[in-house]
Write an enzyme that holds these catalytic residues in place. Structure first.
Site, PDB file in Angstrom:
ATOM      1  N   ARG A 165       0.811  -1.224   0.000  1.00 44.37           N
ATOM      2  CA  ARG A 165       0.000   0.000   0.000  1.00 44.37           C
ATOM      3  C   ARG A 165       0.849   1.282   0.000  1.00 44.37           C
ATOM      4  O   ARG A 165       0.458   2.311   0.553  1.00 44.37           O
ATOM      5  CB  ARG A 165      -0.950   0.047   1.200  1.00 44.37           C
ATOM      6  CG  ARG A 165      -2.122  -0.897   1.107  1.00 44.37           C
ATOM      7  CD  ARG A 165      -3.009  -0.568  -0.088  1.00 44.37           C
ATOM      8  NE  ARG A 165      -4.274  -1.254  -0.013  1.00 44.37           N
ATOM      9  CZ  ARG A 165      -4.521  -2.470  -0.515  1.00 44.37           C
ATOM     10  NH1 ARG A 165      -3.571  -3.133  -1.146  1.00 44.37           N
ATOM     11  NH2 ARG A 165      -5.726  -3.003  -0.410  1.00 44.37           N
ATOM     12  N   SER A 239     -11.334  -0.337   2.043  1.00 42.22           N
ATOM     13  CA  SER A 239     -10.646  -0.484   3.330  1.00 42.22           C
ATOM     14  C   SER A 239     -10.354   0.902   3.902  1.00 42.22           C
ATOM     15  O   SER A 239      -9.696   1.705   3.250  1.00 42.22           O
ATOM     16  CB  SER A 239      -9.300  -1.177   3.151  1.00 42.22           C
ATOM     17  OG  SER A 239      -9.456  -2.435   2.583  1.00 42.22           O
ATOM     18  N   GLU A 335      -6.174   4.402   5.777  1.00 41.23           N
ATOM     19  CA  GLU A 335      -5.613   4.089   4.464  1.00 41.23           C
ATOM     20  C   GLU A 335      -5.859   5.175   3.416  1.00 41.23           C
ATOM     21  O   GLU A 335      -4.933   5.550   2.706  1.00 41.23           O
ATOM     22  CB  GLU A 335      -6.161   2.737   3.999  1.00 41.23           C
ATOM     23  CG  GLU A 335      -5.394   2.144   2.860  1.00 41.23           C
ATOM     24  CD  GLU A 335      -6.244   1.912   1.649  1.00 41.23           C
ATOM     25  OE1 GLU A 335      -5.874   1.070   0.856  1.00 41.23           O
ATOM     26  OE2 GLU A 335      -7.279   2.588   1.473  1.00 41.23           O
TER      27      GLU A 335
HETATM   28  N1  EPU Z   1     -11.461 -10.283   9.138  1.00 41.08           N
HETATM   29  C1  EPU Z   1     -12.199 -10.372  10.309  1.00 41.08           C
HETATM   30  N2  EPU Z   1     -13.218  -9.502  10.488  1.00 41.08           N
HETATM   31  C2  EPU Z   1     -13.543  -8.573   9.565  1.00 41.08           C
HETATM   32  C3  EPU Z   1     -12.793  -8.444   8.396  1.00 41.08           C
HETATM   33  C4  EPU Z   1     -11.738  -9.331   8.184  1.00 41.08           C
HETATM   34  O1  EPU Z   1     -11.944 -11.215  11.143  1.00 41.08           O
HETATM   35  O2  EPU Z   1     -14.513  -7.848   9.820  1.00 41.08           O
HETATM   36  C5  EPU Z   1     -10.385 -11.255   8.904  1.00 41.08           C
HETATM   37  C6  EPU Z   1     -10.794 -12.260   7.842  1.00 41.08           C
HETATM   38  O3  EPU Z   1     -11.512 -13.315   8.391  1.00 41.08           O
HETATM   39  C7  EPU Z   1      -9.459 -12.711   7.310  1.00 41.08           C
HETATM   40  C8  EPU Z   1      -8.588 -11.476   7.453  1.00 41.08           C
HETATM   41  O4  EPU Z   1      -9.258 -10.603   8.365  1.00 41.08           O
HETATM   42  O5  EPU Z   1      -8.916 -13.729   8.102  1.00 41.08           O
HETATM   43  C9  EPU Z   1      -8.284 -10.786   6.155  1.00 41.08           C
HETATM   44  O6  EPU Z   1      -9.483 -10.371   5.540  1.00 41.08           O
HETATM   45  P1  EPU Z   1      -9.600 -10.224   3.945  1.00 41.08           P
HETATM   46  O7  EPU Z   1      -8.997 -11.390   3.274  1.00 41.08           O
HETATM   47  O8  EPU Z   1     -10.988  -9.864   3.621  1.00 41.08           O
HETATM   48  O9  EPU Z   1      -8.677  -9.025   3.569  1.00 41.08           O
HETATM   49  P2  EPU Z   1      -8.268  -7.691   4.312  1.00 41.08           P
HETATM   50  O10 EPU Z   1      -6.884  -7.869   4.821  1.00 41.08           O
HETATM   51  O11 EPU Z   1      -9.334  -7.276   5.248  1.00 41.08           O
HETATM   52  C10 EPU Z   1      -7.173  -6.640   2.170  1.00 41.08           C
HETATM   53  C11 EPU Z   1      -7.184  -5.336   1.418  1.00 41.08           C
HETATM   54  C12 EPU Z   1      -8.447  -5.224   0.556  1.00 41.08           C
HETATM   55  C13 EPU Z   1      -8.489  -6.412  -0.400  1.00 41.08           C
HETATM   56  C14 EPU Z   1      -8.463  -7.703   0.443  1.00 41.08           C
HETATM   57  C15 EPU Z   1      -8.410  -8.941  -0.397  1.00 41.08           C
HETATM   58  C16 EPU Z   1      -5.951  -3.777   2.807  1.00 41.08           C
HETATM   59  C17 EPU Z   1      -6.012  -2.582   3.690  1.00 41.08           C
HETATM   60  N3  EPU Z   1      -7.117  -4.223   2.342  1.00 41.08           N
HETATM   61  O12 EPU Z   1      -8.242  -6.629   3.094  1.00 41.08           O
HETATM   62  O13 EPU Z   1      -8.335  -4.042  -0.210  1.00 41.08           O
HETATM   63  O14 EPU Z   1      -9.640  -6.380  -1.217  1.00 41.08           O
HETATM   64  O15 EPU Z   1      -7.271  -7.720   1.275  1.00 41.08           O
HETATM   65  O16 EPU Z   1      -7.126  -9.097  -0.921  1.00 41.08           O
HETATM   66  O17 EPU Z   1      -4.859  -4.287   2.537  1.00 41.08           O
HETATM   67  C18 EPU Z   1      -8.964  -1.714  -0.255  1.00 41.08           C
HETATM   68  O18 EPU Z   1      -7.788  -1.423  -0.108  1.00 41.08           O
HETATM   69  O19 EPU Z   1      -9.849  -0.817  -0.337  1.00 41.08           O
HETATM   70  C19 EPU Z   1      -9.370  -3.116  -0.264  1.00 41.08           C
HETATM   71  C20 EPU Z   1     -10.622  -3.464  -0.307  1.00 41.08           C
END
Ligand code: EPU
Length: 339
Positions: A165, A239, A335
């Protein structure tokens, strides 16, 4: 180039907050970029570059300067061999339309970045990424107007200093460059497992075992539909927080609080922890704070339900950061960029 005065930033950003901008220059060509910059320097006004407004938070005081609103079009194959196709894309192109066009050409490299709002030119700024792909993986170079030297320059992938990022455009060179096109080198090889776990789980659940870029795009669109609200219906910026990156000692401390914490080990030995998990386990998911809803399907997303101003959002953000810190001793960070 068209210039408009006294424009509401609320209408230009998907969070639907913020005051007015003095001027907005609607920019369609590289010459327009130069004209907008010259106009700003002759009036001694600052500029701010805006694409789709889907990752920008506008403050209540507005912006006394010129918003350079990028509409530069373009989608041109500049190289093609047995393995790769290289495409130059105008910064103003809608990102998801670009992804769709590359899928129709059966090219791989950005299919997991389907359904991300915003423009192509915004993707390098914060090294946009999703489901195991980030723009740094396929971006060869970009063209930008350097407001310091008043020339167009080509920056290579290495010049951009991409990490999670991050790029120079939100670091050392903030405000210096206006990106006018990006060049992506995409592969003709179709995607193969192992996939990012959320994607693999979806494919398993739907018994999908034959993969091409179209299958992956369709799966990603479905996954995102459930986790990321449509900004047209529920104002948000995707995010709202970056995932937290911590060292070994802090990781041990977190494991002592909750051993089930999801964690991704980075190449440099640090650990990336999902801020969505931290926010949910701090008990905040689904709550409404100062008119800002912590989205009930994904705690990483803040939805502007009834906030009156940026100030409401800032108060909600600070409360969330404090609660997560009090619970886990981890400092999470916003972010989206701010104007
Ligand atoms: N999780 C929770 N509770 C929640 C949300 C997530 O426990 O309410 C846990 C999930 O269960 C999982 C972990 O957090 O174990 C990761 O969640 P997820 O795979 O959905 O991805 P993320 O890390 O929350 C990142 C990016 C997203 C991107 C997704 C998928 C960042 C800040 N965000 O989210 O990017 O779509 O991975 O690759 O790195 C964006 O930047 O706007 C964005 C949507």
């Amino acid at each position: 180039m068209k210039t408009l005065t006294n424009i509401s930033l609320k209408d230009l950003t998907t969070m639907k907050l913020g005051g007015n901008a003095s001027f907005i220059a609607e920019v369609y060509t590289k010459d327009d970029v130069v004209e907008a910059c010259n106009s700003a320097s002759s009036q001694k006004l600052p500029i701010f570059v805006l694409g789709g407004g889907s990752n920008i938070i506008a403050r209540d005081e507005g912006f006394n300067g010129i918003i350079v609103h990028i509409h530069i079009p373009g989608f041109e194959v500049i190289d093609d061999d047995v393995n790769y196709t290289t495409i130059k894309i105008g910064a103003g192109e809608n990102w998801d339309s670009v992804v769709e066009r590359t899928i129709n050409m059966k090219l791989s490299g950005i299919e997991a970045m389907s359904a991300i709002p915003g423009t192509a030119g915004a993707t390098p700024v914060q090294n946009v990424g999703a489901y195991g792909q980030e723009i740094a993986d396929t971006m060869q170079s970009l063209t930008a107007y350097d407001t310091k030297t008043k020339t167009f320059v080509e920056l290579t992938n290495t010049d951009c200093e991409f990490t999670y990022r991050y790029s120079i455009f939100r670091g050392v060179s903030t405000g210096r460059y206006i990106i006018t096109d990006i060049t992506l080198k995409l592969s003709k090889k179709q995607p193969e497992p192992p996939f990012y776990s959320a994607l693999q789980n979806y494919l398993d659940k739907h018994n999908i075992t034959a993969f091409d870029v179209k299958t992956i795009r369709d799966a990603i669109i479905e996954i995102r539909k459930n986790k990321l609200p449509d900004p047209i219906i529920l104002p948000n910026t995707g995010s709202f927080f970056k995932n937290a990156v911590v060292g070994k000692q802090q990781m041990d401390g977190l494991r002592a609080i909750d051993n089930d914490i999801p964690v991704f080990e980075m190449n440099d030995g640090s650990y990336k922890i999902p801020s969505g998990w931290l926010i949910e386990h701090a008990g905040l998911k689904g709550k409404l704070i100062h008119g800002i809803r912590i989205y009930d399907k994904n705690a990483l997303v803040l939805v502007n339900e009834s906030a009156k101003s940026y100030n409401d959002l800032a108060k909600a953000r600070d409360e969330i950061i404090k609660t997560v810190h009090d619970t886990f001793q981890v400092q999470i960070q916003q972010e989206p960029l701010e104007i």
